[in-house]
Motif scaffolding. Structure first.
Motif, PDB file in Angstrom:
ATOM      1  N   LYS A 252       0.844  -1.186   0.000  1.00  0.00           N
ATOM      2  CA  LYS A 252       0.000   0.000   0.000  1.00  0.00           C
ATOM      3  C   LYS A 252       0.880   1.236   0.000  1.00  0.00           C
ATOM      4  N   ARG A 253       0.689   2.068  -1.014  1.00  0.00           N
ATOM      5  CA  ARG A 253       1.556   3.233  -1.202  1.00  0.00           C
ATOM      6  C   ARG A 253       1.561   4.157   0.023  1.00  0.00           C
ATOM      7  N   GLY A 254       0.381   4.429   0.577  1.00  0.00           N
ATOM      8  CA  GLY A 254       0.301   5.327   1.726  1.00  0.00           C
ATOM      9  C   GLY A 254       1.063   4.797   2.926  1.00  0.00           C
ATOM     10  N   ASP A 255       0.909   3.500   3.202  1.00  0.00           N
ATOM     11  CA  ASP A 255       1.625   2.889   4.329  1.00  0.00           C
ATOM     12  C   ASP A 255       3.133   2.925   4.098  1.00  0.00           C
ATOM     13  N   ALA A 256       3.550   2.650   2.866  1.00  0.00           N
ATOM     14  CA  ALA A 256       4.971   2.669   2.546  1.00  0.00           C
ATOM     15  C   ALA A 256       5.548   4.069   2.729  1.00  0.00           C
ATOM     16  N   GLN A 257       4.812   5.076   2.279  1.00  0.00           N
ATOM     17  CA  GLN A 257       5.277   6.456   2.428  1.00  0.00           C
ATOM     18  C   GLN A 257       5.467   6.817   3.899  1.00  0.00           C
ATOM     19  N   ARG A 258       4.492   6.470   4.720  1.00  0.00           N
ATOM     20  CA  ARG A 258       4.593   6.791   6.151  1.00  0.00           C
ATOM     21  C   ARG A 258       5.783   6.084   6.780  1.00  0.00           C
ATOM     22  N   ALA A 259       6.019   4.838   6.378  1.00  0.00           N
ATOM     23  CA  ALA A 259       7.138   4.089   6.942  1.00  0.00           C
ATOM     24  C   ALA A 259       8.484   4.710   6.544  1.00  0.00           C
ATOM     25  N   PHE A 260       8.631   5.064   5.276  1.00  0.00           N
ATOM     26  CA  PHE A 260       9.887   5.665   4.820  1.00  0.00           C
ATOM     27  C   PHE A 260      10.131   7.023   5.495  1.00  0.00           C
ATOM     28  N   ARG A 261       9.049   7.815   5.653  1.00  0.00           N
ATOM     29  CA  ARG A 261       9.201   9.112   6.324  1.00  0.00           C
ATOM     30  C   ARG A 261       9.585   8.918   7.789  1.00  0.00           C
ATOM     31  N   GLY A 262       8.995   7.896   8.415  1.00  0.00           N
ATOM     32  CA  GLY A 262       9.358   7.596   9.801  1.00  0.00           C
ATOM     33  C   GLY A 262      10.808   7.176   9.915  1.00  0.00           C
ATOM     34  N   ALA A 263      11.284   6.401   8.941  1.00  0.00           N
ATOM     35  CA  ALA A 263      12.685   5.977   8.942  1.00  0.00           C
ATOM     36  C   ALA A 263      13.604   7.188   8.828  1.00  0.00           C
ATOM     37  N   ILE A 264      13.280   8.099   7.915  1.00  0.00           N
ATOM     38  CA  ILE A 264      14.089   9.308   7.738  1.00  0.00           C
ATOM     39  C   ILE A 264      14.124  10.115   9.031  1.00  0.00           C
ATOM     40  N   ALA A 265      12.971  10.239   9.689  1.00  0.00           N
ATOM     41  CA  ALA A 265      12.911  10.998  10.942  1.00  0.00           C
ATOM     42  C   ALA A 265      13.813  10.369  12.002  1.00  0.00           C
ATOM     43  N   ALA A 266      13.834   9.032  12.069  1.00  0.00           N
ATOM     44  CA  ALA A 266      14.668   8.342  13.053  1.00  0.00           C
ATOM     45  C   ALA A 266      16.151   8.569  12.752  1.00  0.00           C
ATOM     46  N   TYR A 267      16.518   8.442  11.487  1.00  0.00           N
ATOM     47  CA  TYR A 267      17.921   8.639  11.102  1.00  0.00           C
ATOM     48  C   TYR A 267      18.356  10.088  11.335  1.00  0.00           C
ATOM     49  N   GLN A 268      17.471  11.031  11.008  1.00  0.00           N
ATOM     50  CA  GLN A 268      17.812  12.442  11.200  1.00  0.00           C
ATOM     51  C   GLN A 268      17.955  12.785  12.675  1.00  0.00           C
ATOM     52  N   GLU A 269      17.085  12.208  13.502  1.00  0.00           N
ATOM     53  CA  GLU A 269      17.215  12.426  14.943  1.00  0.00           C
ATOM     54  C   GLU A 269      18.542  11.881  15.444  1.00  0.00           C
ATOM     55  N   ALA A 270      18.938  10.732  14.928  1.00  0.00           N
ATOM     56  CA  ALA A 270      20.216  10.155  15.325  1.00  0.00           C
ATOM     57  C   ALA A 270      21.375  11.067  14.922  1.00  0.00           C
ATOM     58  N   ARG A 271      21.324  11.633  13.720  1.00  0.00           N
ATOM     59  CA  ARG A 271      22.384  12.549  13.280  1.00  0.00           C
ATOM     60  C   ARG A 271      22.428  13.806  14.145  1.00  0.00           C
ATOM     61  N   GLN A 272      21.253  14.322  14.502  1.00  0.00           N
ATOM     62  CA  GLN A 272      21.213  15.525  15.332  1.00  0.00           C
ATOM     63  C   GLN A 272      21.796  15.260  16.719  1.00  0.00           C
ATOM     64  N   ARG A 273      21.441  14.105  17.279  1.00  0.00           N
ATOM     65  CA  ARG A 273      21.995  13.758  18.594  1.00  0.00           C
ATOM     66  C   ARG A 273      23.508  13.575  18.507  1.00  0.00           C
ATOM     67  N   LEU A 274      23.938  12.962  17.431  1.00  0.00           N
ATOM     68  CA  LEU A 274      25.372  12.747  17.245  1.00  0.00           C
ATOM     69  C   LEU A 274      26.105  14.088  17.190  1.00  0.00           C
ATOM     70  N   GLU A 275      25.569  15.031  16.450  1.00  0.00           N
ATOM     71  CA  GLU A 275      26.218  16.331  16.314  1.00  0.00           C
ATOM     72  C   GLU A 275      26.261  17.067  17.651  1.00  0.00           C
ATOM     73  N   LYS A 276      25.153  17.011  18.407  1.00  0.00           N
ATOM     74  CA  LYS A 276      25.127  17.688  19.711  1.00  0.00           C
ATOM     75  C   LYS A 276      26.135  17.065  20.671  1.00  0.00           C
ATOM     76  N   ARG A 277      26.224  15.738  20.647  1.00  0.00           N
ATOM     77  CA  ARG A 277      27.169  15.068  21.545  1.00  0.00           C
ATOM     78  C   ARG A 277      28.607  15.346  21.134  1.00  0.00           C
ATOM     79  N   ARG A 278      28.841  15.427  19.835  1.00  0.00           N
ATOM     80  CA  ARG A 278      30.210  15.670  19.365  1.00  0.00           C
ATOM     81  C   ARG A 278      30.690  17.065  19.734  1.00  0.00           C
ATOM     82  N   GLU A 279      29.772  18.020  19.790  1.00  0.00           N
ATOM     83  CA  GLU A 279      30.152  19.392  20.132  1.00  0.00           C
ATOM     84  C   GLU A 279      30.755  19.489  21.538  1.00  0.00           C
ATOM     85  N   LYS A 280      30.387  18.567  22.407  1.00  0.00           N
ATOM     86  CA  LYS A 280      30.851  18.608  23.792  1.00  0.00           C
ATOM     87  C   LYS A 280      32.126  17.800  24.014  1.00  0.00           C
TER      88      LYS A 280
END
Length: 364
Positions: A252-280
């Motif tokens: 189902k296209r709609g379900d697939a879209q939501r899943a991929f967007r959720g994956a991107i959000a998880a990866y982006q959150e991980a990158r943001q946390r990584l950057e904040k931790r690296r600054e310290k």
């Protein structure tokens, strides 16, 4: 003196060739062709590699439908030699010839050559270029396009199997995704879903085994801060992978879209946390190779998810949205060959659609 060498011409720098080889599996005939197909879009100096372990650098003087002339230096002298296309590897001939192909008929002829030699993704590219130039060819070339699509799917799955055997789960997953988010038949899709489940199962087993080895082995020489960051980000990365998997397995296209967007959000959150931790962290710890590797992996995952989203839009004919996702993927890493190739596909499909729309309006 006649030149009797059998040779390979590659129209890209050696570093680019090595980068592509690192990304793709190159054992097995179909997998090798899959890797060669992926080199499309690269450009640079021409290189001839001879069977006699001799390498010549030079330039292509000219090409025709039957062969080419190549200029190089030998023993201090400039040599211009002619070679029939039968003396070249199929991929070599494609890269040598493609820049000189202008008309729709020439694109079709080059596509036929690619089909004959099972360079399916390159064949699809040339067929779409022919249709882009002359939209009325679409119906007559539909069978060849279907053949190219089926062949490309088969090669992608063969490449995924070999990657799985080698324990390269990211490449295996990427190849399955190419089939699941592209234009393919039900048989190939079912095969890709089954293989993707196997990839994920083997990846989890491998991760458990690696974890056990880590417990049993002496602790690596990383600081406590680095270890904590790695553990924290592993949770988000795993969440992203599971969502990506769900998106690829969904019909189902709609379900697939939501899943991929959720994956991107998880990866982006991980990158943001990584950057904040690296600054310290202090300079030495901030530059630790495990942290650089984490960021590179997350970038790759985000790019893959954007391409998956864009592929759904491309199949649906939503070219503006597909191009937006291609550009977002490139914004993550402008050097990404996967993102560049996807944007090229979108632009070509959009151009073909525009031509067809103009043709329909003209007939009213």
């Amino acid at each position: 003196m006649p030149i009797l060498w059998t040779m390979l011409i590659v129209s890209l720098p050696m570093t680019a060739l090595q980068d592509e080889s690192a990304q793709d599996v190159t054992t097995g005939q179909d997998a090798t062709r899959e890797a060669e197909n992926d080199a499309i879009g690269a450009a640079g100096p021409d290189i001839i590699v001879l069977d006699h372990d001799k390498m010549l650098r030079g330039e292509i003087v000219s090409t025709s439908k039957d062969g080419l002339k190549f200029r190089f230096r030998e023993n201090g002298d400039e040599v211009v030699a002619g070679f029939d296309k039968s003396e070249l590897s199929p991929t070599s001939w494609y890269f040598a010839r493609r820049e000189d192909v202008k008309s729709a008929d020439e694109h079709v002829a080059l596509a036929d050559f690619c089909l004959e030699h099972e360079l399916f993704r390159l064949a699809e590219t040339e067929l779409r270029r022919a249709i882009e130039q002359e939209g009325e060819l679409e119906e007559s070339l539909s069978k060849k396009l279907a053949l190219a699509n089926r062949g490309a799917a088969r090669q992608a799955l063969d490449s995924a199997r070999i990657a799985l055997e080698d324990g390269d789960f990211d490449v295996a997953r990427r190849r399955c995704a190419r089939v699941l988010t592209g234009e393919t038949d039900a048989v190939a899709r079912a095969e890709a879903m089954k293989l993707l489940s196997q990839v994920e199962s083997e990846r989890v087993k491998s991760a458990v085994a690696d974890q056990k080895e880590t417990v049993d082995a002496p602790a690596p020489q990383y600081s406590e801060e680095v270890t904590k960051i790695r553990e924290e980000l592993a949770v988000l990365e795993e969440k992203g992978r599971k969502l990506d998997q769900a998106g690829l397995m969904s019909d189902k296209r709609g379900d697939a879209q939501r899943a991929f967007r959720g994956a991107i959000a998880a990866y982006q959150e991980a990158r943001q946390r990584l950057e904040k931790r690296r600054e310290k962290l202090d300079d030495e710890t901030r530059l630790a190779s495990p942290l650089r590797g984490l960021d590179e992996n997350l970038q790759s995952e985000i790019i893959d998810s954007y391409i998956n989203l864009g592929s759904l839009e491309l199949v649906a004919g939503s070219y503006v949205s597909a191009l937006e996702y291609a550009n977002r993927a490139l914004a993550v890493d402008r050097r990404s060959s996967e993102a560049r190739r996807f944007r090229e596909r979108v632009e070509m499909a959009a151009a073909m659609s525009s031509y067809r729309g103009g043709l329909r309006r003209g007939r009213r």
